[in-house]
Design a protein around this motif. Structure first.
Motif, PDB file in Angstrom:
ATOM      1  N   GLY A 159       0.666  -1.170  -0.124  1.00  0.00           N
ATOM      2  CA  GLY A 159      -0.024  -0.012  -0.034  1.00  0.00           C
ATOM      3  C   GLY A 159       0.839   1.117   0.061  1.00  0.00           C
ATOM      4  N   LYS A 160       0.375   2.362   0.507  1.00  0.00           N
ATOM      5  CA  LYS A 160       1.026   3.580   0.844  1.00  0.00           C
ATOM      6  C   LYS A 160       1.905   3.606   2.103  1.00  0.00           C
ATOM      7  CE  LYS A 160      -2.640   6.454  -1.876  1.00  0.00           C
ATOM      8  NZ  LYS A 160      -3.383   7.589  -1.604  1.00  0.00           N
ATOM      9  N   LEU A 161       1.830   2.430   2.818  1.00  0.00           N
ATOM     10  CA  LEU A 161       2.515   2.590   3.921  1.00  0.00           C
ATOM     11  C   LEU A 161       3.940   2.278   3.875  1.00  0.00           C
ATOM     12  CD1 LEU A 161       2.491   3.078   7.054  1.00  0.00           C
ATOM     13  CD2 LEU A 161       2.179   0.969   7.353  1.00  0.00           C
ATOM     14  N   ALA A 162       4.376   1.210   2.941  1.00  0.00           N
ATOM     15  CA  ALA A 162       5.660   0.768   2.912  1.00  0.00           C
ATOM     16  C   ALA A 162       5.999  -0.070   1.514  1.00  0.00           C
ATOM     17  CB  ALA A 162       6.210   0.010   4.018  1.00  0.00           C
ATOM     18  N   ASP A 163       7.205   0.266   1.014  1.00  0.00           N
ATOM     19  CA  ASP A 163       7.660  -0.748   0.105  1.00  0.00           C
ATOM     20  C   ASP A 163       8.913  -1.528   0.500  1.00  0.00           C
ATOM     21  OD1 ASP A 163       9.672   1.210  -0.530  1.00  0.00           O
ATOM     22  OD2 ASP A 163       8.958   2.088  -2.136  1.00  0.00           O
ATOM     23  N   LEU A 164       9.334  -2.626   0.125  1.00  0.00           N
ATOM     24  CA  LEU A 164      10.421  -3.320   0.717  1.00  0.00           C
ATOM     25  C   LEU A 164      11.362  -3.760  -0.583  1.00  0.00           C
ATOM     26  CD1 LEU A 164      12.008  -5.268   2.725  1.00  0.00           C
ATOM     27  CD2 LEU A 164      10.065  -6.849   2.417  1.00  0.00           C
ATOM     28  N   SER A 165      12.471  -3.360  -0.676  1.00  0.00           N
ATOM     29  CA  SER A 165      13.676  -3.283  -1.653  1.00  0.00           C
ATOM     30  C   SER A 165      14.428  -4.478  -0.939  1.00  0.00           C
ATOM     31  CB  SER A 165      14.368  -2.286  -1.944  1.00  0.00           C
ATOM     32  OG  SER A 165      13.751  -1.321  -2.574  1.00  0.00           O
TER      33      SER A 165
END
Length: 556
Positions: free
Chosen positions: A312-318
């Motif tokens: 969502g708009k909360l987090a992305d994970l690389s």
């Protein structure tokens, strides 16, 4: 592998889908098929020799509309991992919105073959975002256990919170995987992160619990061939606590060195002898093939594990791959750690990471990172003295790095990345790290030599090992002895380090909200006890906009 899927109408409530470290604390260190000892450790088979699901089921890499399902079927008693035998076997799967599997939303089948070690994957799409699902595999009249999974939130969703279990460094010979059991007992995990060293490659007895083998590896020799890696993965997947955690939530995994060999780099490894152990190219290819067969992970760029997931708009994970492209490790204390021609990421991956962090529109940018990025140095001097002296003597500009297998050994990549974060005002970047068998809570300063005057570009939470030896184990003293001496010294010499625990084993729970990213650190009573208890040890958080770590006194 083939895949067949059926489509159902909306009135049937069915959805049409497409298939689809060596660290400062680690020990130093002719392939024969040894399926016999491994087979003896498997659960007893039914007399009718029906197919069996002896290695559990799992899911991974959640997307807003999909999830990757995994299992391994044993079609006949002799078709053990690495054997290369056993008939092609049709494995069906079903996904439902309830544990009883009555509200079915998708079903299909895949074919398990000896070519893939009878492992199968089904890449399910067409699901609803941020939703719990249950799934099961079946073959020849035998059903697998029913497992829960969960999709990621929609890309544009306002997400109030996320919670991930975080683990790393689980050495079968060094103890029991009770950390997995304690995470499986929770009911609040959206997913769990495995930050590398899911398996270990050593021969039996070479790297155990303070030198004592708690439970022996199969095969007994160091794993080198595809058969070896398959047998070792299969052994780990029989662990009941690991199976229990895979039943409860999807995993998001990256590899580190021990999925290959100790201190692996692009052209070799400390624990690989070219010639006597074949070629590194062949060994690396075998390790990668077995990994992707046995793990619910989608192969990413160039068949590696670097990829990005969004919540969502909360987090992305690389998610990073810090083994496939890195240069060979430098000698400790060598000025070559600053060489701009040396890399830990490879040019393409570093550019991908920088671009993704800059383009991110989420509140938090999480980075799954297998080795510590925060500096950990000795002999630190103030910047005005350090840099000219380092240049004159050919020493590292950031101080004498203790462990050049970490980002400390590749300072040009680290400097480029941190400068990128500062130059583009990229905040709320949190590195989630394994490998070093200790717990750390760090600021990641642009210039460690002048910290805290130098700004912090990011923060880092490092998780200790599930079982692998740490400092008190290496010197064989009671737990807590080394930390009592080492912690104040480390923190005094590295002012960006808020906390380090060198001596305990356990896991973490990461809680993400719009206001904070908080890591709760849990420790085990005894890694060699299959009934070990767990207790909360400490918590640290970074508040949105600060790029600094602070202690908090309650777990989420």
């Amino acid at each position: 592998m083939t895949s067949r899927q059926r489509s159902f109408s909306a009135s049937e409530r069915l959805t049409s889908l497409s298939p689809r470290r060596r660290t400062v604390v680690k020990a130093a260190a002719a392939s024969v098929v040894l399926a016999g000892p491994f087979a003896a450790s498997l659960p007893a088979r039914a007399a009718d020799q029906a197919p069996a699901f002896l290695h559990g089921v799992a899911s991974g890499d959640p997307l807003p509309d999909g999830i990757l399902l995994w299992t391994r079927v044993t079609p006949t008693p002799d078709a053990v991992p690495g054997s290369g035998v056993g008939p092609d076997t049709e494995v069906s799967w079903v996904v439902a919105k309830d544990k009883a599997l009555t509200a079915i939303v998708a079903k299909g089948s895949v074919t398990a073959t000896a070519a893939s070690d009878h492992t199968v994957k089904a890449d399910i799409r067409g699901l609803e975002p941020a939703t719990d699902y249950w799934f099961r595999f079946s073959a020849g009249g035998t059903d697998s256990p029913v497992a829960r999974t969960r999709t990621a939130p929609a890309a544009d969703a306002a997400v109030p919170g996320l919670r991930f279990g975080v683990v790393t460094c689980a050495n079968w010979e060094a103890g029991y995987f009770t950390a997995y059991r304690h995470l499986a007992a929770r009911s609040d995990l959206d997913a769990w992160l495995h930050l590398g060293d899911y398996i270990y490659e050593y021969k039996s007895g070479e790297y155990a619990a303070r030198g004592t083998v708690v439970r022996p590896h199969a095969p007994a020799h160091e794993i080198i061939t595809l058969t070896d890696y398959r047998i070792r993965h299969g052994e780990y997947k029989t662990d009941p606590d690991l199976q229990a955690l895979h039943l409860k939530a999807p995993v998001i995994a990256i590899w580190d060195d021990h999925e290959f060999a100790d201190n692996a780099w692009s052209g070799g490894a400390v624990n690989h002898t070219e010639g006597a152990e074949g070629t590194w190219t062949a060994r690396k290819a075998a390790a990668k093939q077995a990994y992707f067969e046995w793990m619910p992970v989608r192969p990413a760029v160039e068949g590696t594990t670097y990829r990005r997931l969004r919540f969502g708009k909360l987090a992305d994970l690389s998610l990073l791959d810090l083994r496939s492209f890195r240069s060979q490790q430098a000698s400790a204390g060598s000025g070559s750690v600053d060489d701009p021609n040396r890399t830990i990421t490879g040019r393409a991956q570093l550019d991908w990471l920088k671009a993704g962090l800059k383009a991110s529109d989420t509140t938090w940018r999480l980075v799954g990172n297998s080795v510590m990025i925060a500096p950990f140095v000795i002999g630190s001097l103030t910047a005005d003295l350090l840099k000219p002296l380092a240049k004159l003597l050919g020493l590292p500009q950031d101080g004498i790095g203790v462990n050049t297998d970490q980002w400390d050994g590749y300072t040009h990549d680290r400097r480029e990345l941190l400068d990128h974060l500062r130059a583009n005002a990229i905040g709320n970047t949190v590195f989630l790290t394994g490998d070093i068998h200790m717990s750390w809570a760090n600021d990641v300063p642009v210039d460690a030599g002048t910290y805290p005057l130098s700004p912090s570009a990011a923060t880092e939470f490092v998780i200790t090992s599930v079982t692998s030896d740490n400092l008190d184990d290496i010197v064989k003293v009671p737990e807590g002895t080394v930390s009592a001496v080492a912690t104040p010294l480390i923190e005094a010499a590295n002012r960006h380090v808020h906390w380090v625990d060198t001596d305990r084993h356990g896991y973490g729970v990461l809680d993400i909200t719009a206001g904070h990213a908080q890591m709760d650190y849990y420790v085990l009573s005894d890694r060699t006890d299959p009934n070990a208890t767990a207790r909360w040890e400490r918590s640290y958080r970074t508040r949105s906009g600060t790029q600094k770590v602070e202690r908090t006194y309650d777990p989420v």
